[in-house]
Design a protein around this motif. Sequence first.
Motif, PDB file in Angstrom:
ATOM      1  N   LYS A 232     -61.040 -20.171  11.783  1.00  0.00           N
ATOM      2  CA  LYS A 232     -62.293 -19.732  12.159  1.00  0.00           C
ATOM      3  C   LYS A 232     -64.044 -19.887  11.744  1.00  0.00           C
ATOM      4  O   LYS A 232     -62.560 -20.308  10.579  1.00  0.00           O
ATOM      5  N   PRO A 233     -64.764 -19.340  11.718  1.00  0.00           N
ATOM      6  CA  PRO A 233     -66.191 -19.953  10.886  1.00  0.00           C
ATOM      7  C   PRO A 233     -66.035 -18.859   9.523  1.00  0.00           C
ATOM      8  O   PRO A 233     -64.857 -17.309   9.968  1.00  0.00           O
ATOM      9  N   LEU A 234     -66.617 -19.285   8.445  1.00  0.00           N
ATOM     10  CA  LEU A 234     -66.218 -18.473   7.564  1.00  0.00           C
ATOM     11  C   LEU A 234     -66.752 -16.900   7.272  1.00  0.00           C
ATOM     12  O   LEU A 234     -67.218 -16.522   7.803  1.00  0.00           O
ATOM     13  N   LYS A 235     -65.892 -16.045   6.663  1.00  0.00           N
ATOM     14  CA  LYS A 235     -66.743 -14.568   6.283  1.00  0.00           C
ATOM     15  C   LYS A 235     -66.216 -14.387   5.670  1.00  0.00           C
ATOM     16  O   LYS A 235     -64.774 -14.380   5.218  1.00  0.00           O
ATOM     17  N   LEU A 236     -66.629 -13.948   4.481  1.00  0.00           N
ATOM     18  CA  LEU A 236     -66.221 -13.384   3.082  1.00  0.00           C
ATOM     19  C   LEU A 236     -66.732 -12.485   2.949  1.00  0.00           C
ATOM     20  O   LEU A 236     -67.940 -12.214   2.741  1.00  0.00           O
ATOM     21  N   LEU A 237     -66.007 -10.962   2.026  1.00  0.00           N
ATOM     22  CA  LEU A 237     -67.029 -10.160   1.053  1.00  0.00           C
ATOM     23  C   LEU A 237     -66.879 -10.203  -0.221  1.00  0.00           C
ATOM     24  O   LEU A 237     -66.385 -10.427  -1.111  1.00  0.00           O
ATOM     25  N   LEU A 238     -68.007  -9.953  -0.641  1.00  0.00           N
ATOM     26  CA  LEU A 238     -68.041  -9.864  -1.886  1.00  0.00           C
ATOM     27  C   LEU A 238     -67.258  -8.578  -2.583  1.00  0.00           C
ATOM     28  O   LEU A 238     -68.342  -7.708  -1.842  1.00  0.00           O
ATOM     29  N   VAL A 239     -66.789  -8.888  -3.783  1.00  0.00           N
ATOM     30  CA  VAL A 239     -65.877  -7.765  -3.528  1.00  0.00           C
ATOM     31  C   VAL A 239     -66.844  -6.696  -5.146  1.00  0.00           C
ATOM     32  O   VAL A 239     -67.070  -6.031  -5.323  1.00  0.00           O
ATOM     33  N   ASP A 240     -67.155  -7.760  -6.278  1.00  0.00           N
ATOM     34  CA  ASP A 240     -67.483  -7.559  -7.870  1.00  0.00           C
ATOM     35  C   ASP A 240     -68.634  -9.270  -8.137  1.00  0.00           C
ATOM     36  O   ASP A 240     -68.425 -10.102  -7.254  1.00  0.00           O
TER      37      ASP A 240
ATOM     38  N   VAL B  42     -63.345   1.750  -8.055  1.00  0.00           N
ATOM     39  CA  VAL B  42     -61.283   1.633  -7.090  1.00  0.00           C
ATOM     40  C   VAL B  42     -61.725   1.320  -5.837  1.00  0.00           C
ATOM     41  O   VAL B  42     -60.771   0.484  -5.410  1.00  0.00           O
ATOM     42  N   SER B  43     -62.937   2.278  -5.032  1.00  0.00           N
ATOM     43  CA  SER B  43     -62.672   2.562  -3.513  1.00  0.00           C
ATOM     44  C   SER B  43     -63.380   0.537  -3.254  1.00  0.00           C
ATOM     45  O   SER B  43     -62.449   0.353  -2.508  1.00  0.00           O
ATOM     46  N   ARG B  44     -63.762   0.218  -4.383  1.00  0.00           N
ATOM     47  CA  ARG B  44     -64.912  -1.670  -3.795  1.00  0.00           C
ATOM     48  C   ARG B  44     -63.309  -2.700  -4.217  1.00  0.00           C
ATOM     49  O   ARG B  44     -62.934  -3.159  -3.149  1.00  0.00           O
ATOM     50  N   SER B  45     -62.892  -1.960  -5.050  1.00  0.00           N
ATOM     51  CA  SER B  45     -61.089  -2.416  -4.553  1.00  0.00           C
ATOM     52  C   SER B  45     -59.456  -2.721  -3.615  1.00  0.00           C
ATOM     53  O   SER B  45     -59.091  -3.251  -3.590  1.00  0.00           O
ATOM     54  N   TYR B  46     -60.234  -1.577  -3.224  1.00  0.00           N
ATOM     55  CA  TYR B  46     -59.570  -1.311  -2.595  1.00  0.00           C
ATOM     56  C   TYR B  46     -59.552  -1.466  -1.149  1.00  0.00           C
ATOM     57  O   TYR B  46     -59.127  -2.315  -0.190  1.00  0.00           O
ATOM     58  N   ALA B  47     -60.934  -2.321  -1.474  1.00  0.00           N
ATOM     59  CA  ALA B  47     -61.324  -2.973   0.293  1.00  0.00           C
ATOM     60  C   ALA B  47     -60.680  -4.694   0.574  1.00  0.00           C
ATOM     61  O   ALA B  47     -60.517  -4.875   0.883  1.00  0.00           O
ATOM     62  N   SER B  48     -60.529  -5.221  -1.157  1.00  0.00           N
ATOM     63  CA  SER B  48     -59.528  -6.610  -1.381  1.00  0.00           C
ATOM     64  C   SER B  48     -58.296  -6.209  -0.870  1.00  0.00           C
ATOM     65  O   SER B  48     -57.323  -7.353  -1.238  1.00  0.00           O
TER      66      SER B  48
ATOM     67  N   ARG C 266     -46.712 -15.179   3.427  1.00  0.00           N
ATOM     68  CA  ARG C 266     -46.645 -14.712   2.383  1.00  0.00           C
ATOM     69  C   ARG C 266     -47.658 -14.536   1.303  1.00  0.00           C
ATOM     70  O   ARG C 266     -47.596 -14.816  -0.041  1.00  0.00           O
ATOM     71  N   PHE C 267     -48.657 -13.435   2.316  1.00  0.00           N
ATOM     72  CA  PHE C 267     -49.633 -13.135   0.402  1.00  0.00           C
ATOM     73  C   PHE C 267     -50.073 -12.138   0.866  1.00  0.00           C
ATOM     74  O   PHE C 267     -48.993 -11.103   1.585  1.00  0.00           O
ATOM     75  N   ARG C 268     -49.951 -11.070  -0.687  1.00  0.00           N
ATOM     76  CA  ARG C 268     -50.405  -9.256  -0.317  1.00  0.00           C
ATOM     77  C   ARG C 268     -50.705  -9.675  -1.198  1.00  0.00           C
ATOM     78  O   ARG C 268     -50.693 -10.107  -2.887  1.00  0.00           O
ATOM     79  N   ASN C 269     -51.433  -9.233  -1.332  1.00  0.00           N
ATOM     80  CA  ASN C 269     -52.797  -7.804  -1.918  1.00  0.00           C
ATOM     81  C   ASN C 269     -52.625  -6.474  -2.526  1.00  0.00           C
ATOM     82  O   ASN C 269     -52.855  -5.348  -1.132  1.00  0.00           O
ATOM     83  N   PHE C 270     -52.751  -6.799  -3.799  1.00  0.00           N
ATOM     84  CA  PHE C 270     -52.595  -5.164  -4.117  1.00  0.00           C
ATOM     85  C   PHE C 270     -53.286  -4.760  -5.650  1.00  0.00           C
ATOM     86  O   PHE C 270     -53.227  -5.537  -6.209  1.00  0.00           O
ATOM     87  N   CYS C 271     -53.293  -2.976  -5.330  1.00  0.00           N
ATOM     88  CA  CYS C 271     -54.299  -3.234  -6.965  1.00  0.00           C
ATOM     89  C   CYS C 271     -53.092  -1.322  -7.683  1.00  0.00           C
ATOM     90  O   CYS C 271     -52.210  -0.954  -6.678  1.00  0.00           O
ATOM     91  N   ILE C 272     -53.409  -1.279  -8.176  1.00  0.00           N
ATOM     92  CA  ILE C 272     -52.397  -0.528  -9.240  1.00  0.00           C
ATOM     93  C   ILE C 272     -53.513   1.256  -8.716  1.00  0.00           C
ATOM     94  O   ILE C 272     -54.771   0.469  -9.548  1.00  0.00           O
ATOM     95  N   VAL C 273     -53.304   1.649  -8.777  1.00  0.00           N
ATOM     96  CA  VAL C 273     -53.892   3.324  -8.750  1.00  0.00           C
ATOM     97  C   VAL C 273     -53.631   4.561  -9.824  1.00  0.00           C
ATOM     98  O   VAL C 273     -52.494   4.730  -9.487  1.00  0.00           O
ATOM     99  N   ALA C 274     -54.132   4.721 -10.494  1.00  0.00           N
ATOM    100  CA  ALA C 274     -53.666   6.357 -11.346  1.00  0.00           C
ATOM    101  C   ALA C 274     -54.288   7.273 -11.852  1.00  0.00           C
ATOM    102  O   ALA C 274     -56.089   6.769 -11.987  1.00  0.00           O
ATOM    103  N   HIS C 275     -53.719   8.050 -12.382  1.00  0.00           N
ATOM    104  CA  HIS C 275     -54.937   8.933 -13.174  1.00  0.00           C
ATOM    105  C   HIS C 275     -55.274   8.344 -14.889  1.00  0.00           C
ATOM    106  O   HIS C 275     -54.058   7.503 -15.150  1.00  0.00           O
TER     107      HIS C 275
END
Length: 613
Positions: free
Chosen positions: A199-207, A98-104, A15-24
């Motif tokens: 599982k063992p911790l695995k995290l990505l640094l986004v910003d 933007v491309s970094r935001s997509y990764a999360s 029941r988690f949702r991760n999303f971003c808003i992209v546009a011109h």
Amino acid sequence: MSNLERRIADIPLDRFRNFCIVAHVDHGKSTLSDRLLELTGTIAPGGNKQILDKLDVERERGITVKAQTCSMLYNYRGQDYLLHLVDTPGHVDFRAEVSRSYASCGGALLLVDASQGIQAQTVANFYLAFAQGLRLVPIINKIDLPSADAGRALEQMKDTFELDPARAVLVSAKTGLNVEAILPAVIEQVPPPVGDHLKPLKLLLVDSWYSNYKGVILLVRIFDGQIKAGDHISSFATGLRYVVGEVGIMYPNQTPQQSLRAGQVGYIFFNPGMKRSQEAKVGDTYTTVGAEKLVKPLPGFEEPKAMVFVAAFPVDQGDYAHLEDSINQITLNDRSVTLQKESSQALGAGWRLGFLGSLHCSVFEDRLRQEHGASLLITPPTVPFKVIWKDGREETISNPAEFPEQEVGRGGPLVELQEPFVSMTITLPEEYLGRVIELCEGNRGEQKELSFFTATQVILKYDLPLAQLVDDFFGKLKSATKGYASLDYEESDWRKSNIVKLQLLVNKEPVDAVARVVHYSQAERLGRQWVTKFREHVDRQMYEVVIQATAGKRIVARETIKPFRKDVLSKLHASDVSRRRKLLEKQKEGRKKLKAVGNISIDQKAFQGFLAK
């Protein structure tokens, strides 16, 4: 445990949702974010506008420069969902954000302005998301405008992106019309994140960003395991180890939590703090100390390369130290700026700064002026160029002062000079097509493709030298199309080019601060502009001042400032011509003597006036 933490702890991963808003640019991303935060009760309704735009310059210009994140709790059909929203910049200069935001994220809201339709950045963001396999939820915004044409926008989405119009949500973020239909669409269409908190911790640094009290704060997306204060973690990229001081979520400001688990996006900082922001490499993977062998690092991001270089000098050399501190503080939070020291005989000590694009440069300048009260001089933007020598060496040079003196192909060591090109995509209404093609051709562009994607909208693809793009090409394009065209570009390749160094000489002495590398075809026009403009700012002296512009070894333009002179003939009335000539010759001799001894001093103000826009 607070009530908020208890609610989050009860929500399972599906029941988690991760999303971003992209546009011109200007299609209403930040306004829509405000409505969604109000809808979920994260902020009080009717508060200040664009809550996620935190910088003054963002609010003033109405643009987003840094991607901002926020967690929201939403009750749908009696069940709590944890939603994580990222508001991204729309401008092409900040595409790396933007491309970094997509990764999360697992999905994205593709926002289109009903009155403008699909524009260049919409197309670029769609392909970026498509390549990363994100689910896209089409949203048509600004349907309350009198000029809105939602049917056309839906048709463009179907034709260009093959997105099903039945899935699209039509909203008006400003008035809040139908916004409540977005979150159910996100929950049903965007897949939940995958991960396992055992599982063992695995995290990505986004910003990351810098705080004076806590050191570097990291924004992370947790893929596996969980993290809490007191954990010892290590970085894959640098190998350094840290002790976690606090973890939490952005709700909308930093809200501490006891722990973060797989699937969540939140912030962490260390105790003792991470002092150097260079250690926080965006795209790096962290894990618990001891589990390094069990965890496979995630693929990182490509660091964006600086494409526009300017030299910056303090207006008053006494402000050098203050300006240096200010520049260093802003670069802590904006690591895409490259920095090296430089000095000029005319303007003193300064820096050469590299930016992603011309908007990035002007935002940086605004932040220096607003947040730090710094006053500085900025030279016109230049781009790097490549020198190929006879022995096969290649050298990339970003400072015009280092341009080689030798000429190409004269039996010397220099074989060829190259300059960078970019591939541009311009979308525009059909009636401006002639003007835009004229503009591109006039800027040494090469047409690659021309296609109509609706009866009135054209997509035009051009290869253009980067030097022409940074010379306010975007401004010229906007004025040629009354603001309807949109532009997107990416690096292409290096090409052989006939480029020369254009510089200004005052009495045969070069002025190093205003040298530029330009194409041979433009040297004469620019040289004329330079000498005429520079002449206005130089005071008359006791002897003649000659201002010249040279392209390579050739002088392309010249202006002369006549000296002050005394009228030596005033005491003569009806005298002989030889007597007159004698006095004039005597004055001329005196001038020569003066010129040999005297040295022209050009005031700092002349350069400031010349470099001012």
